[in-house]
Enzyme design. Structure first.
Site, PDB file in Angstrom:
ATOM      1  N   GLY A 237       0.839  -1.187   0.000  1.00  0.00           N
ATOM      2  CA  GLY A 237       0.000   0.000   0.000  1.00  0.00           C
ATOM      3  C   GLY A 237       0.872   1.234   0.000  1.00  0.00           C
ATOM      4  N   HIS A 238       0.258   2.382   0.172  1.00  0.00           N
ATOM      5  CA  HIS A 238       1.008   3.643   0.126  1.00  0.00           C
ATOM      6  C   HIS A 238       1.169   4.282   1.498  1.00  0.00           C
ATOM      7  CE1 HIS A 238       0.085   4.247  -4.460  1.00  0.00           C
ATOM      8  NE2 HIS A 238       0.644   3.088  -4.176  1.00  0.00           N
ATOM      9  N   GLY A 239       0.954   3.509   2.576  1.00  0.00           N
ATOM     10  CA  GLY A 239       1.193   4.019   3.910  1.00  0.00           C
ATOM     11  C   GLY A 239      -0.008   4.691   4.533  1.00  0.00           C
TER      12      GLY A 239
END
Ligand SMILES: *[C@@H]1O[C@H](CO)[C@@H](O)[C@H](O)[C@H]1NC(C)=O
Ligand SMILES: *[C@@H]1O[C@H](CO)[C@@H](O)[C@H](O)[C@H]1NC(C)=O
Ligand SMILES: *[C@@H]1O[C@H](CO)[C@@H](O)[C@H](O)[C@H]1NC(C)=O
Length: 386
Positions: A237-239
């Site tokens: 994911g992107h955090g």
């Protein structure tokens, strides 16, 4: 006849809390995975929501797959609390072409609208069938799978969500939302599939959950205040991001955000704050604490010039931000990036940071226009005091 009501069955008001169930099968749902069960959902909801006895429970039974078109469950309901118990699977139409376009609910698949005291649980599954939406270039039309709109006192989970066309859960204009024990799962390559997207909401807690998606695990957007995220596994994911804020010159505000006990695994970002130049407002009082990093590309990142083409000298103020207790590995060279615009970021504190590189090289850091301090930081951040 003697009726004994045990005290544990009584609600706070002293009225007997009689289970009051509304099984969607009794309202005509087929649960064969193909038949459109939307009407059964809506009829069962109408009955549950207008019931005055105890806590009405809408039941989606186990062992079946219920297909529904976009539906909105409207409140307010007559009872103080209402429970949607999802034991089985609810699925969206399998193909984008089969989504009904005459519905008014384009932007989401399942919407809970202005309901207070809502509990959505049951351990079942929501399948957003996102795959047929992802390859299309037109991102603006992809619906969110589940939206809480203007709801107060919500409890969501345990539940599993798969493959939303867009955000898995959007929390918009709500006060008091507890999301716990959810699994949100979509492929790493699926576009815009945020796990939980929060905006214009207060007191949103996310805990004991696993989020693996193609975009932010959690995105905290404008109007959010008192957000607490703890014990979450994120990746891929992107955090966990604050922002992006201030797009197209907007005024945006986010404050009192506490993110702790997080494990980021192979995410593109870890702790991120991103704002556009030209906007106004603030992002402040934000803490990331006790963060484990496993092969994260950008573990710590503030970007006050997100998508900036040129410096315009205005922007969303960033202040009182703490990154504490970060340990683990980064995939790339730059472990810490504090990229503030000319208006600057103030009181940015890094403490007890130990980030090493997967390939054995020394990771680096960069910063510009930041005022703050760094205690026990590896790598060091040279523009900050010690
Ligand atoms: C947020 O979570 C932490 C635990 O990680 C807890 O100590 C803190 O009190 C919580 N904050 C609120 C406002 O509930
Ligand atoms: C830090 O977070 C981990 C989970 O990521 C948790 O197991 C541990 O108890 C936390 N440590 C402290 C000191 O709170
Ligand atoms: C930082 O982490 C590395 C790798 O885990 C470890 O060898 C080192 O002792 C740690 N440094 C500090 C100051 O804790």
């Amino acid at each position: 006849m003697l009726v004994i009501v045990s005290p544990s069955l009584c609600s706070k008001t002293g009225k007997p809390n009689i289970p009051n169930t509304f099984d969607i099968v009794k309202y005509g749902a087929k649960g064969d995975g193909h038949t459109d069960d939307s009407n059964a959902f809506l009829k069962a909801w109408e009955a549950a929501c207008s019931s005055t006895k105890g806590t009405p429970i809408l039941i989606v039974p186990a062992g079946k797959i219920f297909m529904t078109q976009p539906v909105t469950f409207h409140g307010p309901c007559k009872s103080e609390t209402i429970n949607v118990m999802i034991r089985g699977t609810i699925t969206a139409p399998q193909n984008r072409e089969h989504w009904k376009s005459d519905s008014n609910d384009h932007d989401s698949w399942i919407t809970f609208n202005h309901i207070s005291g809502l509990v959505v649980n049951g351990g079942g599954t929501l399948n957003g069938q996102g795959a047929s939406w992802w390859d299309k270039k037109d991102a603006s039309n992809r619906p969110t799978a589940l939206r809480f709109l203007g709801c107060d006192n919500v409890k969501h989970g345990p539940l599993t969500h798969f493959n939303s066309p867009r955000n898995h859960i959007s929390v918009t204009g709500c006060d008091g939302v507890l999301i716990s024990n959810v699994n949100l799962i979509a492929p790493e390559t699926s576009p815009n599939t945020d796990g939980v997207d929060i905006s214009s909401s207060t007191k949103v807690f996310i805990e004991h959950s696993t989020i693996s998606t193609g975009d932010d695990c959690v995105a905290i957007n404008s109007g959010s205040k008192f957000i607490n995220i703890t014990n979450v596994k994120c990746g891929p994911g992107h955090g966990i991001s604050v922002g992006s804020l201030g797009k197209h010159g907007e005024c945006a505000t986010v404050e009192e955000v506490y993110v702790s006990h997080i494990i980021f695994t192979r995410t593109t970002n870890g702790a991120r704050i991103k704002t556009w130049e030209g906007g106004s407002g603030y992002a402040r009082k934000i803490t990331y604490d006790n963060i484990t990093l496993i092969g994260v590309k950008n573990p710590v990142i503030i970007d006050q010039q997100y998508n900036a083409l040129e410096s315009v000298g205005r922007g969303v103020k960033i202040s009182d931000v703490t990154f504490r207790n970060f340990r683990g590995t980064t995939k790339d060279k730059k472990a810490i990036e504090l990229n503030c615009a000319r208006i600057g970021c103030t009181n940015v504190v890094l403490e007890e940071i130990n980030i090493t590189s997967l390939n054995g090289n020394r990771p680096s850091s960069s910063c510009s226009n930041v005022q703050g301090s760094c205690y026990s930081c590896n790598p060091t951040v040279t523009c900050l005091g010690h």
